[in-house]
Design a protein around this motif. Structure first.
Motif, PDB file in Angstrom:
ATOM      1  N   LYS A 128       0.798  -1.236   0.000  1.00  0.00           N
ATOM      2  CA  LYS A 128       0.000   0.000   0.000  1.00  0.00           C
ATOM      3  C   LYS A 128       0.824   1.276   0.000  1.00  0.00           C
ATOM      4  O   LYS A 128       0.274   2.364   0.029  1.00  0.00           O
ATOM      5  CB  LYS A 128      -0.920   0.012   1.243  1.00  0.00           C
ATOM      6  CG  LYS A 128      -1.999  -1.047   1.192  1.00  0.00           C
ATOM      7  CD  LYS A 128      -2.751  -1.151   2.509  1.00  0.00           C
ATOM      8  CE  LYS A 128      -1.853  -1.736   3.568  1.00  0.00           C
ATOM      9  NZ  LYS A 128      -2.526  -2.086   4.816  1.00  0.00           N
ATOM     10  N   VAL A 129       2.141   1.134   0.045  1.00  0.00           N
ATOM     11  CA  VAL A 129       2.974   2.343   0.069  1.00  0.00           C
ATOM     12  C   VAL A 129       3.980   2.297  -1.082  1.00  0.00           C
ATOM     13  O   VAL A 129       4.321   1.219  -1.560  1.00  0.00           O
ATOM     14  CB  VAL A 129       3.726   2.498   1.418  1.00  0.00           C
ATOM     15  CG1 VAL A 129       2.757   2.828   2.536  1.00  0.00           C
ATOM     16  CG2 VAL A 129       4.511   1.261   1.739  1.00  0.00           C
ATOM     17  N   PRO A 130       4.470   3.470  -1.522  1.00  0.00           N
ATOM     18  CA  PRO A 130       5.357   3.505  -2.703  1.00  0.00           C
ATOM     19  C   PRO A 130       6.781   3.053  -2.416  1.00  0.00           C
ATOM     20  O   PRO A 130       7.718   3.834  -2.524  1.00  0.00           O
ATOM     21  CB  PRO A 130       5.286   4.964  -3.150  1.00  0.00           C
ATOM     22  CG  PRO A 130       4.928   5.734  -1.934  1.00  0.00           C
ATOM     23  CD  PRO A 130       4.107   4.835  -1.074  1.00  0.00           C
ATOM     24  N   VAL A 131       6.922   1.788  -2.042  1.00  0.00           N
ATOM     25  CA  VAL A 131       8.261   1.226  -1.878  1.00  0.00           C
ATOM     26  C   VAL A 131       8.628   0.485  -3.160  1.00  0.00           C
ATOM     27  O   VAL A 131       7.776   0.231  -4.009  1.00  0.00           O
ATOM     28  CB  VAL A 131       8.334   0.228  -0.699  1.00  0.00           C
ATOM     29  CG1 VAL A 131       8.183   0.935   0.621  1.00  0.00           C
ATOM     30  CG2 VAL A 131       7.296  -0.867  -0.870  1.00  0.00           C
ATOM     31  N   ASN A 185      -1.826  -4.774  -5.780  1.00  0.00           N
ATOM     32  CA  ASN A 185      -0.811  -3.760  -5.509  1.00  0.00           C
ATOM     33  C   ASN A 185      -1.383  -2.335  -5.539  1.00  0.00           C
ATOM     34  O   ASN A 185      -2.202  -2.001  -6.389  1.00  0.00           O
ATOM     35  CB  ASN A 185       0.296  -3.885  -6.559  1.00  0.00           C
ATOM     36  CG  ASN A 185       1.475  -3.001  -6.260  1.00  0.00           C
ATOM     37  OD1 ASN A 185       2.008  -3.055  -5.159  1.00  0.00           O
ATOM     38  ND2 ASN A 185       1.867  -2.192  -7.226  1.00  0.00           N
ATOM     39  N   GLN A 186      -0.921  -1.504  -4.576  1.00  0.00           N
ATOM     40  CA  GLN A 186      -1.222  -0.074  -4.617  1.00  0.00           C
ATOM     41  C   GLN A 186       0.083   0.677  -4.414  1.00  0.00           C
ATOM     42  O   GLN A 186       0.761   0.467  -3.415  1.00  0.00           O
ATOM     43  CB  GLN A 186      -2.167   0.322  -3.482  1.00  0.00           C
ATOM     44  CG  GLN A 186      -3.562  -0.248  -3.615  1.00  0.00           C
ATOM     45  CD  GLN A 186      -4.465   0.263  -2.508  1.00  0.00           C
ATOM     46  OE1 GLN A 186      -4.668   1.455  -2.353  1.00  0.00           O
ATOM     47  NE2 GLN A 186      -4.996  -0.653  -1.727  1.00  0.00           N
ATOM     48  N   LEU A 187       0.438   1.500  -5.356  1.00  0.00           N
ATOM     49  CA  LEU A 187       1.554   2.448  -5.265  1.00  0.00           C
ATOM     50  C   LEU A 187       2.948   1.827  -5.373  1.00  0.00           C
ATOM     51  O   LEU A 187       3.882   2.477  -5.837  1.00  0.00           O
ATOM     52  CB  LEU A 187       1.480   3.274  -3.961  1.00  0.00           C
ATOM     53  CG  LEU A 187       0.199   4.102  -3.785  1.00  0.00           C
ATOM     54  CD1 LEU A 187       0.141   4.686  -2.379  1.00  0.00           C
ATOM     55  CD2 LEU A 187       0.104   5.214  -4.818  1.00  0.00           C
ATOM     56  N   ALA A 188       3.116   0.606  -4.938  1.00  0.00           N
ATOM     57  CA  ALA A 188       4.468   0.029  -4.913  1.00  0.00           C
ATOM     58  C   ALA A 188       4.957  -0.310  -6.321  1.00  0.00           C
ATOM     59  O   ALA A 188       4.168  -0.445  -7.257  1.00  0.00           O
ATOM     60  CB  ALA A 188       4.494  -1.225  -4.058  1.00  0.00           C
ATOM     61  N   MET A 212      -4.604  -5.331  -9.455  1.00  0.00           N
ATOM     62  CA  MET A 212      -3.737  -4.192  -9.133  1.00  0.00           C
ATOM     63  C   MET A 212      -4.561  -2.897  -9.190  1.00  0.00           C
ATOM     64  O   MET A 212      -5.433  -2.722 -10.050  1.00  0.00           O
ATOM     65  CB  MET A 212      -2.575  -4.105 -10.124  1.00  0.00           C
ATOM     66  CG  MET A 212      -1.722  -2.856  -9.927  1.00  0.00           C
ATOM     67  SD  MET A 212       0.008  -3.055 -10.340  1.00  0.00           S
ATOM     68  CE  MET A 212      -0.049  -3.203 -12.106  1.00  0.00           C
ATOM     69  N   MET A 213      -4.290  -1.981  -8.263  1.00  0.00           N
ATOM     70  CA  MET A 213      -4.998  -0.702  -8.197  1.00  0.00           C
ATOM     71  C   MET A 213      -4.167   0.422  -8.817  1.00  0.00           C
ATOM     72  O   MET A 213      -4.649   1.187  -9.644  1.00  0.00           O
ATOM     73  CB  MET A 213      -5.318  -0.352  -6.745  1.00  0.00           C
ATOM     74  CG  MET A 213      -6.085  -1.425  -6.002  1.00  0.00           C
ATOM     75  SD  MET A 213      -7.677  -1.805  -6.750  1.00  0.00           S
ATOM     76  CE  MET A 213      -8.654  -0.419  -6.217  1.00  0.00           C
ATOM     77  N   THR A 214      -2.908   0.532  -8.345  1.00  0.00           N
ATOM     78  CA  THR A 214      -1.977   1.538  -8.864  1.00  0.00           C
ATOM     79  C   THR A 214      -0.573   0.959  -8.754  1.00  0.00           C
ATOM     80  O   THR A 214      -0.392  -0.099  -8.172  1.00  0.00           O
ATOM     81  CB  THR A 214      -2.022   2.831  -8.012  1.00  0.00           C
ATOM     82  OG1 THR A 214      -1.819   2.458  -6.635  1.00  0.00           O
ATOM     83  CG2 THR A 214      -3.327   3.573  -8.149  1.00  0.00           C
ATOM     84  N   GLY A 215       0.409   1.682  -9.251  1.00  0.00           N
ATOM     85  CA  GLY A 215       1.791   1.230  -9.118  1.00  0.00           C
ATOM     86  C   GLY A 215       2.289   0.551 -10.370  1.00  0.00           C
ATOM     87  O   GLY A 215       1.668   0.627 -11.444  1.00  0.00           O
ATOM     88  N   LEU A 216       3.424  -0.117 -10.238  1.00  0.00           N
ATOM     89  CA  LEU A 216       4.082  -0.746 -11.391  1.00  0.00           C
ATOM     90  C   LEU A 216       4.558  -2.143 -11.010  1.00  0.00           C
ATOM     91  O   LEU A 216       5.209  -2.320  -9.980  1.00  0.00           O
ATOM     92  CB  LEU A 216       5.283   0.110 -11.815  1.00  0.00           C
ATOM     93  CG  LEU A 216       6.236  -0.483 -12.846  1.00  0.00           C
ATOM     94  CD1 LEU A 216       5.560  -0.661 -14.200  1.00  0.00           C
ATOM     95  CD2 LEU A 216       7.487   0.388 -13.001  1.00  0.00           C
ATOM     96  N   VAL A 217       4.220  -3.112 -11.838  1.00  0.00           N
ATOM     97  CA  VAL A 217       4.754  -4.470 -11.661  1.00  0.00           C
ATOM     98  C   VAL A 217       5.456  -4.843 -12.958  1.00  0.00           C
ATOM     99  O   VAL A 217       4.862  -4.750 -14.040  1.00  0.00           O
ATOM    100  CB  VAL A 217       3.645  -5.483 -11.324  1.00  0.00           C
ATOM    101  CG1 VAL A 217       4.213  -6.902 -11.269  1.00  0.00           C
ATOM    102  CG2 VAL A 217       2.980  -5.133  -9.993  1.00  0.00           C
ATOM    103  N   ARG A 218       6.728  -5.197 -12.846  1.00  0.00           N
ATOM    104  CA  ARG A 218       7.512  -5.539 -14.035  1.00  0.00           C
ATOM    105  C   ARG A 218       8.041  -6.964 -13.899  1.00  0.00           C
ATOM    106  O   ARG A 218       8.728  -7.291 -12.929  1.00  0.00           O
ATOM    107  CB  ARG A 218       8.673  -4.552 -14.197  1.00  0.00           C
ATOM    108  CG  ARG A 218       9.537  -4.811 -15.436  1.00  0.00           C
ATOM    109  CD  ARG A 218      10.669  -3.789 -15.547  1.00  0.00           C
ATOM    110  NE  ARG A 218      10.183  -2.462 -15.886  1.00  0.00           N
ATOM    111  CZ  ARG A 218       9.986  -2.024 -17.140  1.00  0.00           C
ATOM    112  NH1 ARG A 218      10.241  -2.812 -18.159  1.00  0.00           N
ATOM    113  NH2 ARG A 218       9.535  -0.809 -17.369  1.00  0.00           N
ATOM    114  N   VAL A 219       7.701  -7.818 -14.865  1.00  0.00           N
ATOM    115  CA  VAL A 219       8.166  -9.209 -14.871  1.00  0.00           C
ATOM    116  C   VAL A 219       9.246  -9.324 -15.936  1.00  0.00           C
ATOM    117  O   VAL A 219       8.976  -9.100 -17.122  1.00  0.00           O
ATOM    118  CB  VAL A 219       7.004 -10.179 -15.194  1.00  0.00           C
ATOM    119  CG1 VAL A 219       7.492 -11.626 -15.175  1.00  0.00           C
ATOM    120  CG2 VAL A 219       5.844  -9.981 -14.230  1.00  0.00           C
TER     121      VAL A 219
END
Lengths: 233, 298
Positions: free
Chosen positions: A52-55, A71-74, A90-97
């Protein structure tokens, strides 16, 4: 005194997955910009879910099902393959595979960006509701099934029944489409679409030209009431 | 839900370590199938004039020496056997059909789990860890092995309902999924003279392969027949004397992942099972395409 971003190392051979997710869930806004590196994922399920936090979280190896779900923000990076349902909802943020993704990547996602640098198998973006998904490779059958909103960009080929029962998700494919699903049709690329696509190509670090893609969308015959049928009531 | 695992060695020097490499693969699939476990292992072949049979008794106290004496006297043939808890593997210099008939008529308390020149099937109710410990699977040697962890959905949790199912000489099948037209197909197969012991849907698939190959189909043809004649969700792994085959249903409802190195081909429902294999970080990893028959044979 100014604090510096911290890097936390977490070895899943030494500590439990439950401990990892608990620690990640307990992060606060003060932890923003900190980063985590997770080793020995060994295909375990639900790694780094519900952040939930931008880590920034980096997973070194292959992850199992539902990695970075909700995911949110992370910003979550997987240096390997992922199992079923990566970044689902996912709600927000970035997931890269960095590797390949199994089925239902980005399923029901509402926002954020999912980048798959390899291939994704069947049902990629199923029931997507606003998420952007960019696949550098190819995708399997029934992708974007019932997609409601968001954009699915495929640099390679798409499998059978692409965009079946589509609502308003936008689909861009550079390679071949084996077949389109019910109510999914090819549509012209307008300037707005080119602009959208260029933004996504850049954000996902894909080496491609927007003008090489074709656009697919809903014919709007399945989910919209057809006024010509009004006389039948 | 169930778990499937398989390990096919390409490097002969690893044959003495087959069980050690395989046991953690099976245990890793406990989440997918905690109620029963089973394996089919291949190796230690008998000559073509002999048959190898895996027999199961209800408990560990069965007098296998007595059975061996009776077989020797009846067939005036060489008989060798080894025991493992409530199982025994018999090697008899005689035809499979006559040995099967004799055992079924005179030792009806025993169940024949497998027959062939190479195959041995062991399966039992209980967790995969209990299974591996009870039968000392880590010590097993051989060329290839497939295994199953079961979470029963429709039929009973019994040893006969667990996998692998024998599908003829040196053949077996494990299944993750469910078939929807097994009832009608079971009736048809019984009319064709195929023996089916349980109400289990997977046993019908095994019986189907048995029937198709009895009628002259190759393994590949029989598996392509599955795509046409069996309706449902499935990942199947089939053990053969020289290798194994994998098939997923055309809409890919059930998972499977394959890994290949210079030393082995490994298959599992999930990557978790493969994560501790040697050289896995450099292995070629991929998901088998739905509706496509994959066969590896020596």
């Amino acid at each position: 005194m100014e604090s510096y971003p911290q890097l936390t190392l977490f070895d899943l051979n030494q500590e439990t997955l439950r401990d990892l997710n608990l620690q990640l869930h307990n992060l606060t806004d003060e932890d923003a910009k900190n980063s985590w590196k997770i080793t020995n994922p060994k295909g375990k399920h639900a790694i780094a879910c519900g952040l939930k936090v931008p880590v920034s979280v980096e997973i070194d190896g292959h992850a199992g099902y539902y990695c970075a779900g909700m995911n949110q923000l992370a910003e979550v990076t997987i240096n390997g393959n992922v199992g079923v349902g990566v970044a689902e909802n996912m709600m927000t943020g970035l997931v890269r595979v960095k590797g390949n993704a199994s089925q239902s990547a980005g399923a029901t996602g509402r926002g954020g960006l999912l980048v798959i640098e390899g291939d994704a198998s069947a049902r990629c973006g199923i029931s997507m509701k606003g998420i952007d998904i960019v696949v550098h490779g190819s995708i399997g059958h029934m992708s974007a099934f019932m997609g409601q909103a968001g954009r699915l960009v495929v640099n390679g080929d798409a499998g059978e029944a692409l965009g079946d029962s589509l609502y308003e998700a936008h689909i861009y494919v550079r390679g071949k489409v084996r077949s389109l699903g019910a109510d999914c049709i090819e549509k012209p690329m307008r300037d707005g679409h080119i602009n959208d696509l260029e933004t996504l190509i850049e954000a996902s670090r894909l080496d491609a030209k927007a003008s090489d893609f074709r656009r697919y969308g809903s014919a709007r015959k399945l989910y919209n009431f057809n006024i010509d049928n009004a006389s039948q009531y | 839900m169930c778990g499937i695992v398989g390990l096919f060695l390409k490097n002969e020097t690893l044959e003495s370590e087959l069980g050690r490499l395989f046991s953690p693969m099976l245990i890793a699939m406990t989440d997918r199938g905690p109620d029963s476990a089973g394996i089919a292992v291949y190796g230690d072949e008998v000559e073509t004039d002999s048959v190898k049979m895996t027999l199961q008794s209800k408990d560990d106290s069965f007098d296998w020496n007595h059975l061996a004496d009776q077989l020797k006297a009846h067939f005036t043939a060489n008989v060798a056997f080894s025991t493992n808890a409530n199982y025994a593997v018999f090697k008899i210099k005689a035809k499979e059909a006559v040995v099967r008939h004799y055992i079924q008529s005179h030792f009806s308390m025993l169940v024949i789990r497998s027959a062939g020149q190479s195959i041995e099937i062991l399966k039992e109710v209980g967790t995969p860890t209990e299974f591996v410990q009870r039968y000392n699977i880590s010590e097993f040697k051989g060329t290839h092995i497939i295994g199953h962890t079961r979470m029963a959905t429709e039929s009973a949790v019994t040893t006969s309902g667990s996998h692998p199912f024998s599908t003829g000489m040196d053949l077996c099948l494990v299944h993750n999924g469910s078939f929807s037209n097994h009832n009608r197909l079971r009736q048809k197969l019984k009319r064709e003279g195929i023996e089916i012991q349980t109400e289990n849907d997977s046993e019908v698939a095994a019986g189907y392969l048995n029937w198709k190959m009895r009628e002259g189909s190759t393994l590949s043809e029989a598996l392509n027949g599955v795509l046409k004649d069996l309706d449902g969700f499935y990942t199947l792994a089939i053990g053969t004397r020289n290798g194994f085959a994998v098939l997923r249903d055309p809409i890919a409802c059930k998972p499977a992942i394959l890994a290949e190195t210079d030393n082995y081909v490994a298959m599992a429902s999930e990557y978790r099972s493969l994560a501790d294999l040697p050289g896995i970080d450099d292995a070629k990893l991929w998901e088998p395409e739905p509706g496509e028959v994959y066969i590896w044979e020596n």
